[in-house]
Scaffold this motif. Sequence first.
Motif, PDB file in Angstrom:
ATOM      1  N   CYS A  36      27.411  11.403 -52.342  1.00  0.00           N
ATOM      2  CA  CYS A  36      26.105  11.992 -52.051  1.00  0.00           C
ATOM      3  C   CYS A  36      25.497  11.461 -50.760  1.00  0.00           C
ATOM      4  N   PHE A  37      26.039  10.346 -50.242  1.00  0.00           N
ATOM      5  CA  PHE A  37      25.551   9.792 -48.974  1.00  0.00           C
ATOM      6  C   PHE A  37      26.429  10.215 -47.796  1.00  0.00           C
ATOM      7  N   SER A  38      27.257  11.233 -47.996  1.00  0.00           N
ATOM      8  CA  SER A  38      28.220  11.668 -46.971  1.00  0.00           C
ATOM      9  C   SER A  38      29.124  10.516 -46.544  1.00  0.00           C
ATOM     10  N   ASP A  39      29.443   9.639 -47.495  1.00  0.00           N
ATOM     11  CA  ASP A  39      30.359   8.511 -47.283  1.00  0.00           C
ATOM     12  C   ASP A  39      29.863   7.552 -46.203  1.00  0.00           C
ATOM     13  N   GLN A  40      28.532   7.463 -46.027  1.00  0.00           N
ATOM     14  CA  GLN A  40      27.990   6.568 -45.001  1.00  0.00           C
ATOM     15  C   GLN A  40      28.013   5.101 -45.422  1.00  0.00           C
ATOM     16  N   ILE A  41      28.002   4.832 -46.728  1.00  0.00           N
ATOM     17  CA  ILE A  41      27.953   3.457 -47.217  1.00  0.00           C
ATOM     18  C   ILE A  41      29.377   2.933 -47.383  1.00  0.00           C
ATOM     19  N   THR A  42      29.713   1.904 -46.615  1.00  0.00           N
ATOM     20  CA  THR A  42      31.070   1.353 -46.638  1.00  0.00           C
ATOM     21  C   THR A  42      31.132  -0.066 -47.179  1.00  0.00           C
ATOM     22  N   ALA A  43      29.986  -0.719 -47.302  1.00  0.00           N
ATOM     23  CA  ALA A  43      29.954  -2.095 -47.788  1.00  0.00           C
ATOM     24  C   ALA A  43      28.545  -2.407 -48.277  1.00  0.00           C
ATOM     25  N   GLU A  44      28.407  -3.523 -49.032  1.00  0.00           N
ATOM     26  CA  GLU A  44      27.095  -3.872 -49.564  1.00  0.00           C
ATOM     27  C   GLU A  44      26.129  -4.324 -48.474  1.00  0.00           C
ATOM     28  N   ASP A  45      26.652  -4.676 -47.287  1.00  0.00           N
ATOM     29  CA  ASP A  45      25.752  -5.034 -46.187  1.00  0.00           C
ATOM     30  C   ASP A  45      25.400  -3.842 -45.303  1.00  0.00           C
ATOM     31  N   THR A  46      25.768  -2.610 -45.765  1.00  0.00           N
ATOM     32  CA  THR A  46      25.313  -1.408 -45.051  1.00  0.00           C
ATOM     33  C   THR A  46      23.790  -1.405 -45.009  1.00  0.00           C
ATOM     34  N   VAL A  47      23.227  -1.168 -43.852  1.00  0.00           N
ATOM     35  CA  VAL A  47      21.770  -1.201 -43.691  1.00  0.00           C
ATOM     36  C   VAL A  47      21.173   0.075 -44.280  1.00  0.00           C
ATOM     37  N   PHE A  48      20.417  -0.086 -45.342  1.00  0.00           N
ATOM     38  CA  PHE A  48      19.833   1.063 -46.032  1.00  0.00           C
ATOM     39  C   PHE A  48      18.988   1.909 -45.081  1.00  0.00           C
ATOM     40  N   GLN A  49      18.190   1.245 -44.245  1.00  0.00           N
ATOM     41  CA  GLN A  49      17.290   1.969 -43.339  1.00  0.00           C
ATOM     42  C   GLN A  49      18.047   2.745 -42.267  1.00  0.00           C
ATOM     43  N   ALA A  50      19.343   2.428 -42.084  1.00  0.00           N
ATOM     44  CA  ALA A  50      20.136   3.113 -41.060  1.00  0.00           C
ATOM     45  C   ALA A  50      20.803   4.384 -41.581  1.00  0.00           C
ATOM     46  N   LEU A  51      20.690   4.639 -42.894  1.00  0.00           N
ATOM     47  CA  LEU A  51      21.310   5.846 -43.440  1.00  0.00           C
ATOM     48  C   LEU A  51      20.640   7.092 -42.877  1.00  0.00           C
ATOM     49  N   ASP A  52      21.447   8.101 -42.595  1.00  0.00           N
ATOM     50  CA  ASP A  52      20.933   9.385 -42.120  1.00  0.00           C
ATOM     51  C   ASP A  52      20.569  10.223 -43.340  1.00  0.00           C
ATOM     52  N   TRP A  53      19.265  10.346 -43.613  1.00  0.00           N
ATOM     53  CA  TRP A  53      18.815  11.046 -44.806  1.00  0.00           C
ATOM     54  C   TRP A  53      18.847  12.561 -44.639  1.00  0.00           C
ATOM     55  N   GLN A  54      19.284  13.038 -43.489  1.00  0.00           N
ATOM     56  CA  GLN A  54      19.548  14.465 -43.315  1.00  0.00           C
ATOM     57  C   GLN A  54      20.943  14.828 -43.818  1.00  0.00           C
ATOM     58  N   ARG A  55      21.717  13.809 -44.216  1.00  0.00           N
ATOM     59  CA  ARG A  55      23.098  14.035 -44.662  1.00  0.00           C
ATOM     60  C   ARG A  55      23.270  13.600 -46.119  1.00  0.00           C
ATOM     61  N   ILE A  56      22.298  13.925 -46.930  1.00  0.00           N
ATOM     62  CA  ILE A  56      22.340  13.552 -48.344  1.00  0.00           C
ATOM     63  C   ILE A  56      22.693  14.777 -49.196  1.00  0.00           C
ATOM     64  N   ASN A  57      23.488  14.534 -50.215  1.00  0.00           N
ATOM     65  CA  ASN A  57      23.907  15.578 -51.169  1.00  0.00           C
ATOM     66  C   ASN A  57      24.651  16.746 -50.514  1.00  0.00           C
ATOM     67  N   PRO A  58      25.691  16.458 -49.729  1.00  0.00           N
ATOM     68  CA  PRO A  58      26.478  17.571 -49.195  1.00  0.00           C
ATOM     69  C   PRO A  58      27.224  18.302 -50.305  1.00  0.00           C
ATOM     70  N   ALA A  59      27.312  19.613 -50.187  1.00  0.00           N
ATOM     71  CA  ALA A  59      28.115  20.431 -51.107  1.00  0.00           C
ATOM     72  C   ALA A  59      29.233  21.078 -50.303  1.00  0.00           C
ATOM     73  N   THR A  60      30.436  21.004 -50.807  1.00  0.00           N
ATOM     74  CA  THR A  60      31.582  21.593 -50.125  1.00  0.00           C
ATOM     75  C   THR A  60      31.598  23.099 -50.358  1.00  0.00           C
ATOM     76  N   GLY A  61      31.780  23.852 -49.258  1.00  0.00           N
ATOM     77  CA  GLY A  61      31.778  25.308 -49.338  1.00  0.00           C
ATOM     78  C   GLY A  61      30.878  25.895 -48.272  1.00  0.00           C
ATOM     79  N   PRO A  62      30.356  27.102 -48.493  1.00  0.00           N
ATOM     80  CA  PRO A  62      30.489  27.895 -49.725  1.00  0.00           C
ATOM     81  C   PRO A  62      31.712  28.804 -49.712  1.00  0.00           C
TER      82      PRO A  62
END
Length: 304
Positions: A36-62
Amino acid sequence: MIRISNEQVIYAMSRDNQPVATVKSGNEVVFETCDCFSDQITAEDTVFQALDWQRINPATGPVFVEDAQPGDVLRVTIKQISFTREHAVMVTAPGLGVIGDELHAPQVSIIPVANGKARLTGGIEVPLRPMIGVIGVAPAGEPISCGTPDSHGGNMDCKEIVAGSTLWLPVNVPGALFALGDLHAAMGDGEVSVCGLEIPGEVTVKLEVVKNRTLPLPMLENDHTLFTLASALTLDDAAAMATRNMAHFIADNSDLSLAEAISVMSITGDLQICQVVDPLKTCRFALPKTVAVQLGLSVAGVEE
């Protein structure tokens, strides 16, 4: 078999989305999904504030389903769900989830997933139960974010949407424009933190167009239960809508009056919460198939 790459994703379900593939009714399709994070989180030290919230909940398709026209029903049989990574991710943060107001800092967690179990904080082991969070078709009107559920499906986060279940969705536009994503290795009702065990994977579904069937959609079924699903701004409204939809389904497809249907539901059925953390809340009403069979009910319209 047709395969849809996880490089072909959408972040809103819309009649204006261009299909990435065209299939015939009855075809099986494999959807590769990101988490759901477009695979942006790769480790526990991933900076939460650096996540791109425009890339949340991608759906494959249509996917465009031939012969699907507005007013039809799309029957989605979920054949298989598998994971493509050996860990899931979760986050908690101030302002997220049911009691995010009590949190003071974000936390990113990497959860090992192996041998049919997930190992949570504190060494707690829980069995995996793969399910699909986002699954739906294009709405008839304005685009709807993949993070929002509604009558078209979307981010319903229903833990019963698993392999072996069948989801029934409305066809609102030609071709339906079906998409899915947001897999969870496991999730509890409510999804109270705003996360399940978020994980990428692959989903195999069979897509079939059903003509001349009127249903209070979305509906879901498995070997044991029929469900009506409903999403609304408040949990109260979602609960009332799911209940109302099941009552009318029973009354419209059996010899029971509406009053009799409500009485049967009050004794044999269960009103359940799917999620309470999305822009619209989602509930389901569960009717045992042992009851449905006695009433001659099936979603397909033929007594089972």
